[in-house]
Scaffold this motif. Sequence first.
Motif, short mmCIF file in Angstrom:
data_model
loop_
_atom_site.label_atom_id
_atom_site.label_comp_id
_atom_site.label_asym_id
_atom_site.label_seq_id
_atom_site.Cartn_x
_atom_site.Cartn_y
_atom_site.Cartn_z
N CYS A 241 0.83 -1.20 0.00
CA CYS A 241 0.00 0.00 0.00
C CYS A 241 0.87 1.25 0.00
CB CYS A 241 -0.91 0.01 1.24
SG CYS A 241 -2.03 -1.40 1.35
N GLY A 242 0.28 2.36 -0.43
CA GLY A 242 0.99 3.63 -0.43
C GLY A 242 1.55 3.96 -1.80
N TRP A 243 2.61 4.77 -1.80
CA TRP A 243 3.19 5.22 -3.06
C TRP A 243 3.79 4.06 -3.85
CZ3 TRP A 243 2.07 9.52 -5.32
CH2 TRP A 243 1.73 10.64 -4.56
N GLN A 244 3.39 3.96 -5.10
CA GLN A 244 4.00 3.03 -6.05
C GLN A 244 5.02 3.79 -6.90
OE1 GLN A 244 2.30 -0.46 -6.12
NE2 GLN A 244 2.07 0.60 -4.15
N VAL A 245 4.64 5.00 -7.33
CA VAL A 245 5.55 5.88 -8.07
C VAL A 245 5.28 7.30 -7.58
CG1 VAL A 245 6.29 6.74 -10.31
CG2 VAL A 245 5.46 4.38 -10.10
N GLU A 246 6.32 8.00 -7.15
CA GLU A 246 6.16 9.40 -6.73
C GLU A 246 7.25 10.21 -7.44
OE1 GLU A 246 6.29 12.74 -5.93
OE2 GLU A 246 7.56 12.25 -4.20
N PRO A 247 6.90 10.83 -8.57
CA PRO A 247 7.92 11.50 -9.40
C PRO A 247 8.18 12.96 -9.02
CG PRO A 247 5.84 11.48 -10.56
CD PRO A 247 5.58 10.79 -9.24
N GLY A 248 7.94 13.32 -7.77
CA GLY A 248 8.21 14.69 -7.33
C GLY A 248 7.03 15.62 -7.51
N ILE A 249 5.83 15.15 -7.12
CA ILE A 249 4.60 15.91 -7.38
C ILE A 249 3.90 16.36 -6.09
CG2 ILE A 249 4.13 14.82 -9.60
CD1 ILE A 249 2.20 12.94 -8.03
N LEU A 250 4.51 16.15 -4.94
CA LEU A 250 3.81 16.35 -3.68
C LEU A 250 3.30 17.77 -3.48
CD1 LEU A 250 5.96 14.20 -1.22
CD2 LEU A 250 3.80 13.61 -2.33
N GLN A 251 3.97 18.74 -4.04
CA GLN A 251 3.57 20.14 -3.84
C GLN A 251 2.68 20.66 -4.96
OE1 GLN A 251 4.18 21.55 -0.88
NE2 GLN A 251 5.08 19.54 -0.47
#
Length: 262
Positions: free
Chosen positions: A25-35
């Motif tokens: 569960c959770g992030w599978q791909v996080e390409p720098g988009i949190l903001q």
Amino acid sequence: MKIADLITWFEDWANPAWCESWDNCGWQVEPGILQESARVLVCLTPTLAVMEEAIASHANLIFAHHPLIFAPPKSFRVGEAIADMVRLAFLHNIGIYSAHTNFDQVQDGTADVLAQILELKDATPIVPTQNGLGYGRVGTIEPVMTLKDLLAVIHSRLAPKNLLVSPSADLQQEISRIAVLGGSGASYISAVVKTGATAYLTSDCKFHQFQESRDRNLILIDAGHYATERPACDRLVQKLRYLNLDWVNLSDRDEDFRQFFP
């Protein structure tokens, strides 16, 4: 709302730490988009078709029930679905986040939504985990209805491609107590029997699991994985719309991977 704030909101409701040890569960791909401001496409299963839809919709987050990655891959090669999904995610700056067994347990999660759709009264978890949460739901239906009428309600409200039902079931039998669990729920048959339920709605049941249910006087109803879990994705979209995101939608490229010939 920023994506980071959206994820914080969600994880306060369905903590990924609650997921099973075999799950991801959770992030599978996080390409720098949190903001970034959240533009969210919700789906049951992250596939290349859903990714293409996300690109066309200018979404920056695919919020999926099923994980993209279950086990650590040994390699990434062009032409393989997971590798291509990851490549496109980074290329188009689209995150992929999964809420799986943590989402199964919570209020308004996969099982809870099924219980609401069937209008079960006094629904409680089949297998409690914590603080009133847990896997599946079991409750009563009022007024009592025949199995034939119950199957008609399931067809009407879930629109499954097909229904598999215990072969010895009497369609005129009156049903008052029902258990439900979205997705693959055959492993919970013993727990369901202990709840006193007469019928159990779930999916992905095998030949001998129908035999086991019949031998234990439990009517097993298999409506398919897609039909039993997709409604919770729709409910999630409704909840996200209250957050005033830039954009949120339910995927129309989600797929039911089973086809039945006439």
